[in-house]
Design an enzyme around this catalytic site. Structure first.
Site, short mmCIF file in Angstrom:
data_model
loop_
_atom_site.label_atom_id
_atom_site.label_comp_id
_atom_site.label_asym_id
_atom_site.label_seq_id
_atom_site.Cartn_x
_atom_site.Cartn_y
_atom_site.Cartn_z
N GLY A 150 -25.32 6.14 -28.18
CA GLY A 150 -26.15 7.03 -27.37
C GLY A 150 -25.29 7.84 -26.43
O GLY A 150 -24.11 7.53 -26.19
N GLU A 201 -28.75 5.37 -20.63
CA GLU A 201 -28.59 6.82 -20.77
C GLU A 201 -29.48 7.58 -19.78
O GLU A 201 -29.08 8.63 -19.26
CB GLU A 201 -28.89 7.26 -22.21
CG GLU A 201 -27.98 6.63 -23.27
CD GLU A 201 -26.49 6.86 -23.03
OE1 GLU A 201 -26.13 7.80 -22.29
OE2 GLU A 201 -25.69 6.08 -23.57
N TRP A 230 -17.48 1.76 -13.72
CA TRP A 230 -16.02 1.85 -13.54
C TRP A 230 -15.60 3.24 -13.10
O TRP A 230 -14.43 3.47 -12.85
CB TRP A 230 -15.29 1.45 -14.82
CG TRP A 230 -15.74 2.21 -16.04
CD1 TRP A 230 -15.28 3.41 -16.49
CD2 TRP A 230 -16.74 1.80 -16.97
NE1 TRP A 230 -15.94 3.78 -17.64
CE2 TRP A 230 -16.84 2.81 -17.95
CE3 TRP A 230 -17.57 0.67 -17.07
CZ2 TRP A 230 -17.74 2.71 -19.01
CZ3 TRP A 230 -18.46 0.59 -18.12
CH2 TRP A 230 -18.54 1.60 -19.07
#
Length: 355
Positions: free
Chosen positions: A194, A252, A263
């Protein structure tokens, strides 16, 4: 276990790990689909919103101030009243000549199950346990609900999508200022499972796209179809015996609402690109260098001197391990709802609700 089976399971696990957001973002800047000026303006506006919440109380500790809010509605009421309803247009891209014909495979029940999963996760009604009590205290209710507006099925001659831009060539996103456009398609292995546009992208490419095997939540379909869901939905990823339960779309949509991976704004698939000094601009998600996989309850990871929030929806842990967005992430998402220029945020979602 045979060598071929081992390779097959490895490939499935590798695909499971991939979100194409970082590459989509990089390509968007290169193609001018997103300008650096637009992105920088949204970041500046976000910093202004953080400054507002930094100053709303005399307490010098940001986390204590945020926790002292009576509810997350105290945060969201600065941007909208009550619950913000986001209408969703689902685009099913299918090739009738392909052995996997998504027009037959992706039925309304599966689409509805995905909407239910989004509503559970963004309203903080998901049931997953969060062993870390400090992280559990940061779990946010976005006060947003997703409502299926329309399903559009579009035929294509493509057997799979091998670039991030082909979906818009098949069918452009519709009225991105007022709708979440969610595509279901067959994505090539180079794309992953995705990807999503963040705010500020060109209108035709402002959507999220989910590989069909990771779309929908069979746990809801089981109830809705009285145990008969296996006859109507697409195959669900079962690597490591973990079923996908619609969390790819949750992840998403997080990007669509301006969230980075936990991160940070870097690409872990590029050696050296991610460091502990690069973060996601959110104060209450600890720094980390790379994604987490599986579910690390028994050995909580610590990549940068503090515990990773491996259960965050913006990490890569297994679907049944993911459990939260934080209040800091909520503030980042809310920041795109009060920008005057619709092309540099998602203020249209709020304007649409007030009509």
């Amino acid at each position: 276990m045979t060598l071929l089976l081992s390779i097959a399971l490895y490939l499935l696990t590798s695909v499971k790990s991939q979100c194409g957001y970082d590459e989509y973002h990089e390509e968007a800047l290169e193609k001018g689909v997103l300008t650096q000026e637009t992105w920088d303006e949204m970041e500046e506006h976000f910093e202004e919103e953080v400054e507002f919440w930094d100053n709303w109380d005399e307490d010098t500790d940001f986390f204590r101030r945020i926790r002292r809010l009576a509810s997350d509605s105290d945060l969201t009421s600065r941007y909208f009243n009550g619950t913000l309803e986001i209408p969703v247009i689902v685009h099913v891209l299918y090739n009738p000549s392909h052995t996997v014909n998504l027009n037959d495979l992706i039925q309304l029940e599966q689409i509805q199950s995905q909407i239910i999963r989004l509503n559970m996760d963004f309203s903080s009604n998901n049931i997953e346990n969060i062993p870390n009590s400090a992280f559990a205290a940061l779990k946010a209710n976005y006060m947003m609900s997703f409502k299926l507006h329309k399903v559009i099925r579009t035929q294509t001659s493509k057997t799979e999508l091998t670039t991030h831009w082909e979906a818009a060539d098949v069918k452009e996103a519709i009225d991105r200022n007022h709708y979440l456009n969610m595509y279901v398609s067959i994505l090539g292995s180079n794309i992953g499972i995705g990807y999503a546009a963040g705010p500020g992208y060109a209108a035709r490419s402002d959507y999220i796209n989910i590989h069909y095997q990771f779309f929908g939540d069979p746990t809801f379909l089981w109830v809705m179809l009285k145990g008969d869901w296996k006859k109507t939905i697409a195959p669900i990823y079962t690597g490591s015996n973990i079923e996908a339960s619609g969390r790819t779309a949750t992840h998403e949509v997080g990007h669509w609402l301006h969230l980075e991976h936990v991160w940070g704004a870097c690409n872990p698939r590029k050696p050296g690109d991610c460091t502990c000094s690069k973060d996601d601009h959110v104060k209450d998600t600890n720094e980390q260098i790379k994604p987490n996989f599986g579910c690390k309850h028994n050995a909580p990871p610590s990549q940068c001197g503090s515990l990773d929030m491996y259960q965050n929806f913006m990490d890569y842990s297994d679907d049944n391990c993911m459990a939260l967005f934080t209040k800091g992430q909520l503030i980042r998402s809310l920041s795109i709802l009060n920008q005057v220029n619709n092309d540099k945020g998602r203020k249209g979602l709020v304007d649409y609700q007030s009509v």
